[in-house]
Design a protein around this motif. Structure first.
Motif, PDB file in Angstrom:
ATOM      1  N   ILE A   1       0.003   6.980  -6.817  1.00  0.00           N
ATOM      2  CA  ILE A   1      -0.986   8.034  -7.083  1.00  0.00           C
ATOM      3  C   ILE A   1      -0.328   9.408  -7.206  1.00  0.00           C
ATOM      4  CG2 ILE A   1      -3.021   6.825  -6.188  1.00  0.00           C
ATOM      5  CD1 ILE A   1      -2.812   8.149  -3.639  1.00  0.00           C
ATOM      6  N   TYR A   2       0.930   9.533  -6.745  1.00  0.00           N
ATOM      7  CA  TYR A   2       1.646  10.782  -6.985  1.00  0.00           C
ATOM      8  C   TYR A   2       2.410  10.748  -8.305  1.00  0.00           C
ATOM      9  CZ  TYR A   2       0.245  12.070  -2.356  1.00  0.00           C
ATOM     10  OH  TYR A   2      -0.523  12.377  -1.273  1.00  0.00           O
TER      11      TYR A   2
ATOM     12  N   ALA B   1      -6.983  -1.165  -3.295  1.00  0.00           N
ATOM     13  CA  ALA B   1      -6.523  -0.076  -4.162  1.00  0.00           C
ATOM     14  C   ALA B   1      -7.721   0.646  -4.754  1.00  0.00           C
ATOM     15  CB  ALA B   1      -5.639  -0.622  -5.275  1.00  0.00           C
TER      16      ALA B   1
ATOM     17  N   LYS C   1      -7.313   7.561  -9.853  1.00  0.00           N
ATOM     18  CA  LYS C   1      -6.016   8.185  -9.568  1.00  0.00           C
ATOM     19  C   LYS C   1      -4.843   7.443 -10.209  1.00  0.00           C
ATOM     20  CE  LYS C   1      -7.152  10.873  -5.619  1.00  0.00           C
ATOM     21  NZ  LYS C   1      -8.033  10.384  -4.575  1.00  0.00           N
TER      22      LYS C   1
ATOM     23  N   GLN D   1      -9.806   2.262  -1.360  1.00  0.00           N
ATOM     24  CA  GLN D   1      -9.146   3.295  -0.548  1.00  0.00           C
ATOM     25  C   GLN D   1      -8.371   4.319  -1.357  1.00  0.00           C
ATOM     26  OE1 GLN D   1      -6.751   1.631   2.548  1.00  0.00           O
ATOM     27  NE2 GLN D   1      -8.420   0.389   3.358  1.00  0.00           N
ATOM     28  N   TYR D   2      -7.919   3.934  -2.537  1.00  0.00           N
ATOM     29  CA  TYR D   2      -7.055   4.845  -3.295  1.00  0.00           C
ATOM     30  C   TYR D   2      -7.624   5.236  -4.650  1.00  0.00           C
ATOM     31  CZ  TYR D   2      -3.484   3.637   0.148  1.00  0.00           C
ATOM     32  OH  TYR D   2      -2.787   3.456   1.299  1.00  0.00           O
ATOM     33  N   GLU D   3      -8.823   4.763  -4.920  1.00  0.00           N
ATOM     34  CA  GLU D   3      -9.466   5.054  -6.218  1.00  0.00           C
ATOM     35  C   GLU D   3      -8.566   4.705  -7.405  1.00  0.00           C
ATOM     36  OE1 GLU D   3     -11.656   8.877  -6.413  1.00  0.00           O
ATOM     37  OE2 GLU D   3     -10.947   8.993  -4.341  1.00  0.00           O
ATOM     38  N   ILE D   4      -7.977   3.539  -7.307  1.00  0.00           N
ATOM     39  CA  ILE D   4      -7.123   3.075  -8.400  1.00  0.00           C
ATOM     40  C   ILE D   4      -7.883   2.024  -9.187  1.00  0.00           C
ATOM     41  CG2 ILE D   4      -5.085   1.626  -8.823  1.00  0.00           C
ATOM     42  CD1 ILE D   4      -3.537   3.516  -7.461  1.00  0.00           C
TER      43      ILE D   4
ATOM     44  N   LEU E   1       0.819  -1.214   0.000  1.00  0.00           N
ATOM     45  CA  LEU E   1       0.000   0.000   0.000  1.00  0.00           C
ATOM     46  C   LEU E   1       0.858   1.272   0.000  1.00  0.00           C
ATOM     47  CD1 LEU E   1      -3.078  -0.833   2.276  1.00  0.00           C
ATOM     48  CD2 LEU E   1      -2.896  -0.919  -0.218  1.00  0.00           C
ATOM     49  N   GLN E   2       2.036   1.179   0.607  1.00  0.00           N
ATOM     50  CA  GLN E   2       2.940   2.339   0.540  1.00  0.00           C
ATOM     51  C   GLN E   2       3.334   2.631  -0.902  1.00  0.00           C
ATOM     52  OE1 GLN E   2       6.238   1.178   2.958  1.00  0.00           O
ATOM     53  NE2 GLN E   2       5.227   1.739   4.873  1.00  0.00           N
TER      54      GLN E   2
ATOM     55  N   ILE F   1       1.603   1.819  -3.483  1.00  0.00           N
ATOM     56  CA  ILE F   1       0.418   2.299  -4.198  1.00  0.00           C
ATOM     57  C   ILE F   1       0.254   3.789  -3.954  1.00  0.00           C
ATOM     58  CG2 ILE F   1      -2.120   2.191  -4.220  1.00  0.00           C
ATOM     59  CD1 ILE F   1      -1.914  -0.659  -4.547  1.00  0.00           C
ATOM     60  N   ASN F   2       0.582   4.190  -2.745  1.00  0.00           N
ATOM     61  CA  ASN F   2       0.523   5.597  -2.413  1.00  0.00           C
ATOM     62  C   ASN F   2       1.493   6.414  -3.267  1.00  0.00           C
ATOM     63  OD1 ASN F   2      -0.753   7.465  -0.820  1.00  0.00           O
ATOM     64  ND2 ASN F   2       0.971   7.565   0.615  1.00  0.00           N
TER      65      ASN F   2
END
Ligand SMILES: Nc1ncnc2c1ncn2[C@@H]1O[C@H](COP(=O)(O)OP(=O)(O)OP(=O)(O)O)[C@@H](O)[C@H]1O
Ligand SMILES: [Mg+2]
Length: 405
Positions: A38-39, A66, A159, A69-72, A31-32, A34-35
């Motif tokens: 998104i950048y 993903a 994202k 929580q991250y809109e992927i 998840l890190q 994945i974060n």
């Protein structure tokens, strides 16, 4: 007739999200990344683990997180038998189409696929992507641009993109795949400032070795995430929630045995859970039910893994006879060389050393390091159960034959 709910167990297919257990470190780590995606950072993860250890399940759990929580936008492409880039790329785009066709913004990306989209199946509920060979070849070469075009279209709604390439065992032996991947990563790095695409390759440890031989600098681009056995507590959590889901109570001693025989292996906990679920009649799993289930699971696992690997592969009667003697004490996973040797005939003793080596090569037994030199154990708890059962059947058959002569 007694109505039985569907089994909550899924031996052989990725676990449904609500029954997923463990892997918290790996989930946190991925998840890190994945974060980062998104950048705009293009990330590459190699998810590695033995057969049946839970790679596809983890990937599918990640995909769901993903998305929520991250809109992927995530796609999971199964490549098991695929050995060429054209078909791989075709499947990636087809899966992208499938995932987006249910979205309101499908029309935004549809045009990119030209006239090669077909609605298929009754009611046109499925979609296929089948461009001619030369178009597909171009798509393989211009993969970075093609993906970037898709991202441009979806970025208002999503994202980033997660592409899971599951089971690259065939592709990992092809240098065209290794080279293609390396140039994809290089091209992205040199041509795009932002490229929110996360690619996860899934394979066995030997697939990674093969890739790094074919393209030594490729492995530098991957973050390797490994998964191994589950802990007993995780297995217990899984079994509890699976049985709870179908309102079945499990007695503590029954649970203890099911956990023990699962040996931390997800595939075994599903087989044992499933077999026990089917044996149970009264919605309470007691020790007898669990033992019945474990024996049944032993039979299933043995038929699937040991029969082809051992009974059919080893033609030597002497080896088979020694094997039966190694599992002579039912439900005992470990044995010492000395104990087994005492039960062997002179003839069998001559090949015992080679037998042990062969069984280690086949990954049926391993040295039992806790117990010291000359101690071995089966790689999991269920193999000796099956071998013991097979031995009983063999004894029965020989006795029966003798009586009828
Ligand atoms: N974290 C988990 N929680 C619960 N069940 C799991 C978990 N991981 C795997 N399983 C179960 O274990 C079995 C094997 O899992 P999975 O298919 O994900 O493994 P795999 O490593 O992808 O296997 P293969 O190498 O054959 O592709 C399946 O029955 C699956 O439902
Ligand atoms: Mg898998």
């Amino acid at each position: 007739m007694n109505f039985k709910e569907n089994s909550p167990f899924t031996p052989g297919s990725p676990v449904p999200i609500e029954l997923f257990v463990g892997r918290s470190n790996q989930v946190k780590e991925i998840l890190q990344y994945i974060n980062q995606t998104i950048y705009g950072k293009q990330e590459n993860v190699y998810l590695e683990g033995e057969r049946g250890i839970g790679k596809s399940s983890l990937a599918s759990f990640i995909r769901s997180l993903a998305n929520s929580q991250y809109e992927i936008l995530g796609i999971h492409v199964f490549l098991g038998t695929i050995n060429n880039l054209d078909e791989m790329v075709r499947r990636i785009f087809e899966e992208l189409l499938k995932q987006t066709q249910v979205q309101s913004w499908f029309s935004k990306i549809k045009d990119l696929f030209g006239q090669y989209i077909k609605q298929i199946g009754l009611f046109g509920i499925s979609v296929s992507f089948s461009p001619p060979a030369d178009e597909l070849k171009r798509l393989v070469i211009s993969f970075p641009e093609a993906l970037s075009k898709i991202i441009e279209k979806i970025i208002e709604d999503k994202k980033g993109l997660l592409i899971i390439l599951d089971d690259i065992s065939e592709l990992s032996m092809k240098s065209e795949f290794a080279n293609w991947y390396k140039s994809f990563v290089d091209q992205v790095a040199t041509h795009y400032q932002k490229y929110p695409v996360f690619i996860m390759l899934i394979g066995l440890p030997e697939n990674r070795d093969s890739l790094s031989k074919l393209q030594p600098s490729l492995m530098r681009v991957f973050r390797v995430v490994e998964i191994e056995k589950l802990s007993d507590t995780e297995v217990e959590n899984f079994l509890s929630s699976a049985f709870l889901k179908v309102n079945i109570e499990v007695k503590p001693d029954a649970m203890e045995q099911m956990v023990k025989f699962s040996s931390g292996l997800p595939i075994l906990m599903h087989e044992i859970g499933d077999a026990t679920f089917l044996k149970d009649q009264d919605k309470i799993i007691d020790l007898d039910d669990a033992i019945d289930g474990i024996l049944e699971a032993g039979e299933r696992i043995g038929k699937k893994y040991l029969d082809p690997k051992v009974y059919r592969a080893i033609r030597s009667e002497r080896y088979i006879s020694i094997l039966r003697k190694c599992a002579e004490v039912p439900f005992l996973r470990s044995f010492t060389k000395q104990d087994v040797e005492a039960r062997l005939t002179e003839n069998e003793k001559q090949v015992f050393h080679n037998f042990l080596r062969k069984l280690r090569e086949l990954e049926i037994i391993e040295p039992d390091l806790d117990k010291g030199r000359g101690s071995y154990r089966f790689v999991n708890e269920i193999y000796p159960v099956y071998i013991w059962m097979e031995a009983q059947k063999f004894k029965y058959r020989t006795k029966y034959k003798q009586n009828t002569i």
